[in-house]
Design an enzyme around this catalytic site. Structure first.
Site, PDB file in Angstrom:
ATOM      1  N   ALA A   1       0.832  -1.205   0.000  1.00 21.34           N
ATOM      2  CA  ALA A   1       0.000   0.000   0.000  1.00 21.34           C
ATOM      3  C   ALA A   1       0.868   1.257   0.000  1.00 21.34           C
ATOM      4  CB  ALA A   1      -0.927   0.003   1.204  1.00 21.34           C
TER       5      ALA A   1
ATOM      6  N   GLY B   1       1.210  -5.989   0.492  1.00 22.90           N
ATOM      7  CA  GLY B   1       0.189  -6.181  -0.529  1.00 22.90           C
ATOM      8  C   GLY B   1       0.740  -6.663  -1.851  1.00 22.90           C
TER       9      GLY B   1
ATOM     10  N   GLU C   1       0.744 -10.282  -1.498  1.00 20.46           N
ATOM     11  CA  GLU C   1      -0.647 -10.724  -1.498  1.00 20.46           C
ATOM     12  C   GLU C   1      -1.205 -10.776  -2.913  1.00 20.46           C
ATOM     13  OE1 GLU C   1      -3.048  -9.540   2.336  1.00 20.46           O
ATOM     14  OE2 GLU C   1      -1.882  -7.797   1.685  1.00 20.46           O
TER      15      GLU C   1
ATOM     16  N   GLU D   1       3.246  -6.802   7.401  1.00 14.93           N
ATOM     17  CA  GLU D   1       2.276  -5.873   7.986  1.00 14.93           C
ATOM     18  C   GLU D   1       2.331  -5.808   9.507  1.00 14.93           C
ATOM     19  OE1 GLU D   1       0.609  -6.820   3.926  1.00 14.93           O
ATOM     20  OE2 GLU D   1       1.670  -7.891   5.511  1.00 14.93           O
TER      21      GLU D   1
END
Length: 572
Positions: free
Chosen positions: A374, A419, A422, A442
């Site tokens: 992010a 992310g 991910e 995270e």
């Protein structure tokens, strides 16, 4: 008979027991029917005492009393249940619902599961908002929501299609605020009734699962009507260059050994009212004599820095059907911003609807980085509500990648953190350079992987190993990722910095010659089967196999095998 007791009460309608005894007992004694008066009382007294002493009489008394208690208890419970039901019978379970369509598409495709003819297939994305928390009184256990589309056609006076559903249990958050939601189920029409239809109504309704009482079906206040476009959506068609003709463009491209045409996705491609503007750029790809014709990916100077996402369709004969999505945010290390997520959602939607695409490669155009997760600088400006909405949209983007009908290969030539990893986990296959750094980091920021990492990584690895990687926020190399089983292939980096992309391209070229319908159905059977038990998985496999039986590709495969030639699959 002369009965003095009776003669003394001539006007009474009935005689007392004493009067009857005074009259009839002497008669019975004189007639030798009964024993003497003294023996009469002794006889009946003895009989009553004997009956009380028998075990059968005692059992009968216990059972009678037990039955009476049970019957009374059941009666009380029945009355209480009825009172509970009656107390909420007149409760109004309706509430306001806000429904809006964001994008509306329609295609005309073969329906292999039914008529096997070309029927209309609608695609919509929608916004839905409603607060169902007030409906959960003490008698409501759960709600079963479903969104239906209703419309009329010449063949049917009323068509009802369930597009989406959801179960909400007591205690869960029932204040719904969904944005850009995709339908769960296909919007098929048994003909060509969707194209240009001007009055399709979306309605939200729900069944109430009560503790006691009926199973009511309730419709929300508020409906939404929309219309389908007048034209079917086909494969994406773009305007390459406005100031030169197509022939002039090709004459410039072919002498340079160009192997592909690049399109840069700037905005949403299709809206509710048809095509929207798309910014496109043609790019020259050079020929490398040492490695044959291939893209010089290290040179990205001709890509505008404002174009965050690049969509490329490869046009070489052995690469046709391969689409490449390239991330291009060099200053932000390809981190997810609002705009990048929006562009990715649009591009994924276009690729999902393009039957000519057989494999998608997801890569980075920025050397040394795949995706850093992010955009934390942008997120620092968000309110908590905006953070929640952004993470939800990011998670939906990952789900859309995962649910792409065609195989998706992630080419990781640089760091994939948070992310970024991910997103790679949402792909079907992953190829990584050995010097790349990966990790779900995270927890170092006091949060958790929120775009599917906590669910996908334990399904790929041993859950205990996945927990260790997430709890410790550990970073690991591409070589370690291969040893753990996170990636399919780990390759040594090359000078151009695109070793993982080149290996992913080879993998895609192995998939392209195979039957596209078969590959798609195989992916669906695997993905759906992993979520259920083995017996249900067999049923899913059977259903997917049934969809390939009536296809032209299956017959072409049989003919090619008999003729000992390479099959020419067309995806039908």
């Amino acid at each position: 008979l002369d009965c003095p007791g009776l003669s003394s009460v001539p006007r009474q309608p009935t005689a007392t027991i004493r009067d009857i005894n005074n009259c009839f007992v002497p008669f019975l004694i004189s007639s030798s029917i009964l024993p003497p008066p003294g023996a009469f009382g002794v006889y009946f007294s003895h009989t009553r005492e004997r009956r009380r002493d028998t075990p059968a009489h005692k059992m009968h008394t216990v059972m009678t009393r037990g039955n009476a208690i049970l019957a009374y208890s059941l009666s009380v419970l029945s009355v209480l249940t009825f009172c509970c039901f009656a107390s909420t019978f007149f409760y109004d379970y309706r509430t306001e619902a806000r429904i809006n369509t964001v994008k509306v598409l329609v295609k005309n495709v073969p329906d292999f599961s039914a008529s096997r003819e070309k029927n209309d297939l609608g695609f919509i994305t929608f916004d839905l908002g409603t607060d169902l928390n007030p409906l959960f009184n003490w008698n409501v256990k759960q709600l079963f929501l479903y969104l239906t589309a209703e419309y009329t056609t010449e063949q049917n006076a009323l068509n009802q299609v369930v597009l989406w559903d959801k179960i909400i249990l007591r205690g869960e958050n029932a204040n719904l605020d969904f944005k850009n939601m995709n339908t769960k189920y296909y919007f098929w029409d048994d003909g060509n009734g969707l194209k240009g239809h001007r009055n399709v109504t979306l309605t939200l309704s729900w069944n109430i699962i009560p503790n006691a009482g009926l199973l009511p079906s309730v419709f929300a206040h508020g409906q939404h009507s929309f219309k389908f476009p007048e034209a079917y959506i086909e494969s994406p068609v773009y305007s390459f260059i406005s100031h030169i003709s197509r022939l002039q463009f090709l004459s410039k491209m072919l002498p340079t050994g160009a192997s592909c045409v690049t399109r840069l996705v700037k905005r949403g491609l299709v809206g509710a009212h048809g095509l929207r503007t798309v910014a496109t750029t043609a790019r020259h790809w050079q020929c490398d004599a040492g490695h044959g014709q291939r893209a010089q990916t290290a040179d990205v100077s001709d890509v505008s820095p404002n174009q965050e996402l690049q969509l490329t369709y490869l046009t070489e004969e052995d690469k046709q059907g391969i689409a490449v999505l390239g991330l291009n945010r060099p200053k932000a290390r390809n981190s997810f911003s609002k705009s990048l997520v929006h562009h990715l959602l649009d591009a994924i939607e276009v690729l999902a609807h393009d039957k000519n695409v057989r494999v998608v490669i997801l890569r980075s155009l920025v050397p040394g980085i795949f995706c850093a997760g992010a955009d934390l600088k942008e997120r620092a400006t968000f309110t908590p509500q905006e953070v929640s909405r952004f993470v939800s949209k990011l998670r939906q983007m990952m789900v859309n990648i995962e649910q792409m009908p065609t195989p998706v290969v992630a080419a990781i030539d640089g760091a994939a953190l948070g992310g970024g990893l991910e997103m790679a986990l949402a792909c079907d296959m992953r190829v990584v350079a050995t010097n790349a750094k990966l990790g779900l980091v995270e927890t170092k920021l006091g949060i958790i992987p929120g775009a599917g990492g906590t669910q996908r990584l334990p399904r790929i690895l041993n859950p205990a190993v996945a927990k260790e990687l997430i709890f410790t926020a550990r970073q690991f190399s591409g070589e370690e990722a291969k040893a753990l089983g996170i990636v399919n292939h780990a390759v040594q980096p090359n000078d151009a910095g695109d070793a993982a992309y080149q290996r992913a391209l080879q993998l895609a070229m192995e998939i392209v010659p195979n039957g596209p319908v078969g590959v798609r159905m195989a992916k669906k059977a695997i993905d759906k089967g992993l979520q259920v038990d083995l017996g249900t998985g067999y049923a899913i496999e059977e259903a997917c196999y049934a969809q390939v039986i009536p296809t032209k590709d299956r017959l072409e495969g049989l003919r090619a095998f008999a003729e000992k030639r390479k099959p020419n699959f067309i995806g039908e």
